[in-house]
Design an enzyme around this catalytic site. Structure first.
Site, mmCIF file in Angstrom:
data_model
loop_
_atom_site.group_PDB
_atom_site.id
_atom_site.type_symbol
_atom_site.label_atom_id
_atom_site.label_comp_id
_atom_site.label_asym_id
_atom_site.label_seq_id
_atom_site.Cartn_x
_atom_site.Cartn_y
_atom_site.Cartn_z
ATOM 1 N N GLU A 1 -3.086 7.679 -5.619
ATOM 2 C CA GLU A 1 -2.996 7.006 -6.918
ATOM 3 C C GLU A 1 -4.129 7.453 -7.835
ATOM 4 O OE1 GLU A 1 -0.918 2.903 -5.219
ATOM 5 O OE2 GLU A 1 -3.058 2.925 -5.687
ATOM 6 N N ARG B 1 0.840 -1.190 0.000
ATOM 7 C CA ARG B 1 0.000 0.000 0.000
ATOM 8 C C ARG B 1 0.880 1.246 0.000
ATOM 9 N NH1 ARG B 1 -3.711 -2.328 -1.578
ATOM 10 N NH2 ARG B 1 -5.815 -2.577 -0.717
ATOM 11 N N HIS C 1 0.408 -0.053 -9.736
ATOM 12 C CA HIS C 1 -0.457 -0.841 -8.852
ATOM 13 C C HIS C 1 -1.035 -2.053 -9.592
ATOM 14 C CE1 HIS C 1 -2.918 -0.463 -4.915
ATOM 15 N NE2 HIS C 1 -2.857 -1.734 -5.295
#
Length: 318
Positions: free
Chosen positions: A264, A235, A286
């Site tokens: 993000e 994370r 990601h």
């Protein structure tokens, strides 16, 4: 009874991933993406919300009296106000165990690329350095094996355990870091200061909580005597990104492989974006979780969670 199900961010699953229809009377509405000011209106009348990264705040939840279940299409649930859900009687489910191959494999892809300087050597080949070298190879960048390296793992869950297994297969020496600031956790754990001081690679597989936010910051980087690689496929927010850039600048760490950012997508002027072109930094968007196999497992489990909840036998409750 027909239940309304609303998927607020379907585009967070790849288009080739099949989302089967739940086996009960329902109306399923899908949106590719949902902005914060659209959430309440789109969930009006919904009994079940499916989200991945859309934020569900107390203010929004209080305006949704018919909502009974939030089915999170991910493991992390930090985007949901869990205290508000508990008070309002809204259940939350998440996805578990689906990423046992994809995240560890991505972790090692970053680790191998950085330890062996693949990014720098690839750029050299594109720039004609090989031809100019005049011989069959050249040695402009150091190459380090994984075999024999000490692997500090922060997070001892299923992903951390799988990373340890792969590390052993490479001949590494895995260490599970004791939780920061805690002692006496048992024989599985290596003291936090020892992991910082002796690791050649540190990889993070922890949830983001108030206790874990910025768990690696400048005091920790200054304690890293072996100048390790820092790998984060967990994370954004677990690492203080400004401190990481300073640690890279000062040579306190040898490189960084990150699949996540604190915010993000990251702003163009964010700390990680400012260093993303360096050969000892790899930033991916990601996608460590996102192999086709893992995404399909996730989608199937997502509908399983919803069907089990409606059937009165809920599973994977948060």
């Amino acid at each position: 009874m027909t239940r309304k199900i609303v998927f607020l961010d379907r585009a967070t699953l790849a288009p080739q991933i099949r989302l089967r229809q739940p086996a009960f009377a329902h109306e399923l509405v899908e949106y590719d993406r949902t902005m914060p000011d659209e959430v309440s209106a789109r969930l009006a009348g919904a009994a079940i919300a499916i989200i991945n990264k859309v934020s569900l705040t107390q203010a929004v939840l209080e305006r949704l009296p018919e909502l009974k279940l939030i089915a999170v299409a991910a493991t992390g649930t930090d985007c949901v106000d869990k205290a508000a859900c508990q008070r309002l009687g809204i259940a939350i489910t998440n996805i578990r165990g689906y990423a046992v191959n994809t995240v560890p494999e991505h972790t090692f892809a970053l680790m191998l690329a950085l330890r062996r300087n693949l990014v720098a050597y690839r750029q050299d080949v594109l720039d004609g350095v090989w031809q100019r070298s005049g011989q069959f190879c050249f040695f402009d960048h150091p190459i380090r094996d994984l075999g024999g390296a000490r692997l500090g793992i922060i997070g001892e869950g299923v992903l951390g355990q799988r990373v340890a297994e792969l590390g052993k297969a490479f001949g590494m020496v895995p260490m599970f870091a004791a939780h920061k600031g805690r002692a006496g956790l048992g024989p599985l754990y290596t003291p936090w200061p020892e992991v910082l001081a002796t690791s050649d690679v540190i990889t993070i597989h922890s949830p983001l909580t108030p206790d874990t936010r910025n768990m690696l910051a400048m005091p920790e980087f200054r304690a890293m005597r072996r100048k390790p690689l820092i790998i984060n496929t967990a994370r954004g927010g677990l690492v203080d990104e400004n401190a990481l850039v300073a640690a890279l600048d000062e040579g306190l760490v040898s490189g960084a492989g990150f699949d996540v950012c604190d915010g993000e997508p990251p702003r163009p002027d964010s700390p990680l974006m400012r260093v993303a072109q360096r050969p000892n930094v790899i930033l991916t968007p990601h996608v460590a979780w996102a192999s086709d196999e893992a995404q399909q497992t996730l989608a199937d489990q997502l509908i399983d969670n919803i069907e089990q909840f409606v059937g009165g036998t809920p599973v994977n409750l948060v």
